[in-house]
Design a protein around this motif. Structure first.
Motif, mmCIF file in Angstrom:
data_model
loop_
_atom_site.group_PDB
_atom_site.id
_atom_site.type_symbol
_atom_site.label_atom_id
_atom_site.label_comp_id
_atom_site.label_asym_id
_atom_site.label_seq_id
_atom_site.Cartn_x
_atom_site.Cartn_y
_atom_site.Cartn_z
ATOM 1 N N PHE A 10 0.828 -1.196 0.000
ATOM 2 C CA PHE A 10 0.000 0.000 0.000
ATOM 3 C C PHE A 10 0.872 1.260 0.000
ATOM 4 N N ASP A 11 0.233 2.394 -0.173
ATOM 5 C CA ASP A 11 0.879 3.624 -0.610
ATOM 6 C C ASP A 11 2.160 3.993 0.154
ATOM 7 N N SER A 12 2.075 4.173 1.468
ATOM 8 C CA SER A 12 3.238 4.633 2.231
ATOM 9 C C SER A 12 4.374 3.625 2.187
ATOM 10 N N ALA A 13 4.022 2.344 2.243
ATOM 11 C CA ALA A 13 5.050 1.307 2.165
ATOM 12 C C ALA A 13 5.696 1.284 0.784
ATOM 13 N N MET A 14 4.898 1.493 -0.269
ATOM 14 C CA MET A 14 5.464 1.527 -1.614
ATOM 15 C C MET A 14 6.397 2.726 -1.780
ATOM 16 N N ALA A 15 6.027 3.856 -1.213
ATOM 17 C CA ALA A 15 6.902 5.030 -1.289
ATOM 18 C C ALA A 15 8.236 4.754 -0.596
ATOM 19 N N LEU A 16 8.172 4.088 0.552
ATOM 20 C CA LEU A 16 9.399 3.805 1.303
ATOM 21 C C LEU A 16 10.288 2.807 0.574
ATOM 22 N N VAL A 17 9.717 1.715 0.084
ATOM 23 C CA VAL A 17 10.541 0.704 -0.572
ATOM 24 C C VAL A 17 11.079 1.234 -1.895
ATOM 25 N N SER A 18 10.325 2.069 -2.573
ATOM 26 C CA SER A 18 10.812 2.651 -3.821
ATOM 27 C C SER A 18 12.025 3.542 -3.566
ATOM 28 N N ALA A 19 11.945 4.339 -2.498
ATOM 29 C CA ALA A 19 13.089 5.177 -2.143
ATOM 30 C C ALA A 19 14.288 4.310 -1.756
ATOM 31 N N HIS A 20 14.007 3.229 -1.046
ATOM 32 C CA HIS A 20 15.079 2.308 -0.631
ATOM 33 C C HIS A 20 15.763 1.673 -1.842
#
Length: 468
Positions: free
Chosen positions: A258-268
Motif C-alpha cells: 500500500f501507498d506509504s510502504a510503496m513510497a518507502l521501498v521505492s526510495a530504498h
C-alpha cells in the motif's frame, strides 16, 4: 525458573553431551542469541547449548530439566514478536546444527529434514528431486524449518498450499523432561489418535522442541508469469484480488503493497514502480495500492493471467506483466524488500493481522486514523498477503523511533472489532500476550493451559510466550 548462575556441574554435563565448542557462555558470543530480528526485543542468557541431533537434544533437555532451568528453543531467530529470545534470562537451546536433509521420498513426494535446515536449503534439496516446498518467504536464507513449524509460518504461497502446518506429515520432538516423541512415517491416512505435528505447529516452543520434520512436497511449477497491478483504492485492490482468485487456477501468489510502504521501498531501491503514481509525502496507507499477482504452472500461464487481468481492467490504473526471470524479479523487488526498507528506516512495531475479505479494505482505509489516535506522530506502513487476508501493519515513530506502546493495543483491538485475527503468521510471542483474549475465549485459553501443564508441568519451555 530462569537459568541465573549456572551450576558448573550442569555445564560439565552439557559439555559432555554436545562438546565444549557448543556450550556457550561468553556474553559477547551469546549476545546474538539474545536479541530478535526486529531489535525491539532483547534479553540475556547465561548459556547457549547447541545439540547436533535429536539424541543430544533429549540428553541436554534432560539435564536442564533436572536442574529446573527454563529454556528458549531457537531456530534461525527470525521471529518478529519476541518469541525466540531469552527475555527473562533463560538458557537457549539452539537448533541450528540439526541441519541434515534426508533423501527425498519421490514416491510419496515427502522429505524429512532436521529442525535447523534453512528454508532455502530445503528448497534446493527438494528441487533436485523435481519437487518444491509449499511455503516460501523472504527470510528463506535464515529461517529454519523447525522454527517455521513452531510458529506455523505462512508466506507468499499460502493461498495455494496452506501455511506450514499443512506441510507437516510427520514430526519428531523432545518434551520438557527429555522424552523423545517421534512419528515420521508420513502416511497420508493415519487415524491413530492425536496429531502431535499439528499440535506442535504454532505452539511457539512451549510444548516441545522440534528436532525433525517430515514435509509434504509439491510438483514444481517452472513456468511463471508475474503482473504488477496498480489501483486507486484499497477497495479496488481487494475486489481485483477476489476476481483473480476465482479466475486464475494457477495463481501462486497475490501480494499487496500500500501507498506509504510503496513510497518507502521505492526510495530504498532508488526506483519508482513501473505502474501507478506515488503520493508525495503521503502518511495515509489508504491511498494507492499495488498487487503482485503471480501464476505458476508446468506450462506457460501467461495467457491465463493476461486474460484475467484484462477482465478487471475497469478496476485498474495500469498493469505491468513480466515473463522472464530478471523482469519478474524487478517486480517482486517492490514486495520482497519492504521489510528491509522498513528496518533501515527505524525500529517498527510489527503487527501481523488477518481480516475477513469483506472488511479488508475498511481496515486498510481506517487503520491510519486508529494509529494516529494512539500516537499522533506515528506512521503506518502496510503490505502483506492479500490472497489470504493477511496484512502486515508496521508502525514507525518520527525519525524511525518506536511508536507509543498504545499503538499496538489500538490496532489489535480494531482488528478484533472487524472480526479479524491479531496474529496471522508471526505468532503471539511476548508482544501480543496482553491481547490474546481478543481472539480466544476463556474456555479456549483454559484448554491451552491444560495442554501446557500436561506436556510441560514445570513450565520450563519458553515460559514467557503465547500463554498469558
Amino acid at each position: 525458573m530462569s537459568a541465573g548462575a549456572i551450576d558448573p556441574a550442569v555445564v560439565d554435563e552439557l559439555t559432555e553431551i554436545v562438546g565444549q565448542a557448543h556450550v556457550l557462555s561468553d556474553p559477547e558470543i551469546t549476545a546474538s542469541y539474545s536479541i530478535d530480528w526486529t531489535r525491539r526485543f532483547a534479553g540475556s542468557t547465561p548459556l547457549v547449548v547447541r545439540p547436533a541431533d535429536t539424541a543430544e537434544t533429549a540428553a541436554a533437555m534432560g539435564v536442564l530439566a533436572a536442574a529446573r532451568i527454563a529454556v528458549v528453543p531457537q531456530g534461525g531467530n527470525t521471529g518478529l514478536v519476541g518469541g525466540s529470545v531469552p527475555l527473562a534470562g533463560e538458557a537457549v537451546l539452539s537448533m541450528r546444527r540439526l541441519d541434515v536433509c534426508e533423501a527425498v521420498d519421490e514416491l510419496a513426494s515427502q522429505v524429512t529434514v532436521g529442525a535447523g535446515v534453512t528454508l532455502a536449503d530445503a528448497q534446493i534439496h527438494a528441487a533436485a528431486a523435481g519437487l518444491s516446498v509449499g511455503v516460501d518467504l523472504a527470510a528463506r536464507e535464515s529461517a529454519t524449518i523447525g522454527g517455521m513449524v513452531a510458529t506455523n509460518a505462512g508466506g507468499i504461497n499460502v493461498l495455494r498450499y496452506g501455511a506450514m502446518r499443512a506441510q507437516v506429515v510427520g514430526i519428531e520432538a523432545v518434551l520438557a523432561d527429555g522424552t523423545i516423541v517421534s512419528h515420521l512415517a508420513g502416511l497420508e491416512k493415519d487415524n491413530t489418535g492425536y496429531d502431535l505435528g499439528s499440535l506442535l505447529a504454532g505452539s511457539e516452543g512451549t510444548l516441545g522442541v522440534i528436532t525433525r520434520v517430515r514435509l509434504r512436497l509439491h510438483p514444481q511449477q517452472p513456468e511463471r508469469a508475474t503482473a504488477l497491478l496498480a489501483f486507486e483504492t484499497a477497495q479496488d485492490a481487494v475486489a481485483a484480488a477476489a476476481a483473480l482468485r476465482r479466475s486464475v487456477g494457477s495463481l501462486h501468489a497475490l501480494e499487496a503493497v500500500f501507498d506509504s510502504a510503496m513510497a518507502l521501498v521505492s526510495a530504498h531501491l532508488g526506483v519508482d514502480p513501473p505502474v501507478g503514481t506515488l503520493s508525495s509525502g503521503s502518511r495515509n496507507a489508504s491511498g494507492a495500492a499495488w498487487l503482485i499477482a503471480e501464476a505458476a504452472a508446468r506450462t506457460d500461464p501467461s495467457d491465463e493471467l493476461g486474460t484475467a487481468v484484462d477482465e478487471i481492467a475497469d478496476l485498474l490504473i495500469d498493469a505491468a506483466v513480466a515473463l522472464d526471470p530478471p523482469a519478474r524479479q524487478r517486480l517482486w523487488a517492490f514486495r520482497e524488500n519492504v521489510t528491509e526498507a522498513i528496518s533501515a528506516a527505524g525500529i517498527p512495531h510489527k503487527l501481523d493481522v488477518t481480516l475477513p475479505a469483506a472488511r479488508l479494505a475498511e481496515f486498510v482505509d481506517g487503520v491510519a486514523d486508529v494509529v494516529r489516535m494512539a500516537d499522533s506522530d506515528a506512521q503506518p506502513l502496510l503490505f502483506g498477503h492479500l490472497g489470504d487476508g493477511n496484512v502486515h501493519v508496521n508502525v514507525l515513530g518520527p525519525g524511525g523511533a518506536e511508536p507509543a506502546e498504545e499503538v499496538d493495543d489500538a490496532v489489535l483491538r480494531y482488528v478484533a472489532e472487524l472480526g479479524g485475527s491479531i496474529s496471522a503468521e508471526h505468532g503471539i510471542g511476548t508482544a501480543k500476550l496482553g491481547q490474546l483474549h481478543l481472539n480466544r475465549t476463556e474456555a479456549e485459553l483454559a484448554a491451552f493451559s491444560a495442554i501446557k501443564r500436561a506436556l510441560d508441568p514445570e513450565g520450563l519451555l519458553n515460559p514467557h510466550v503465547l500463554l498469558p
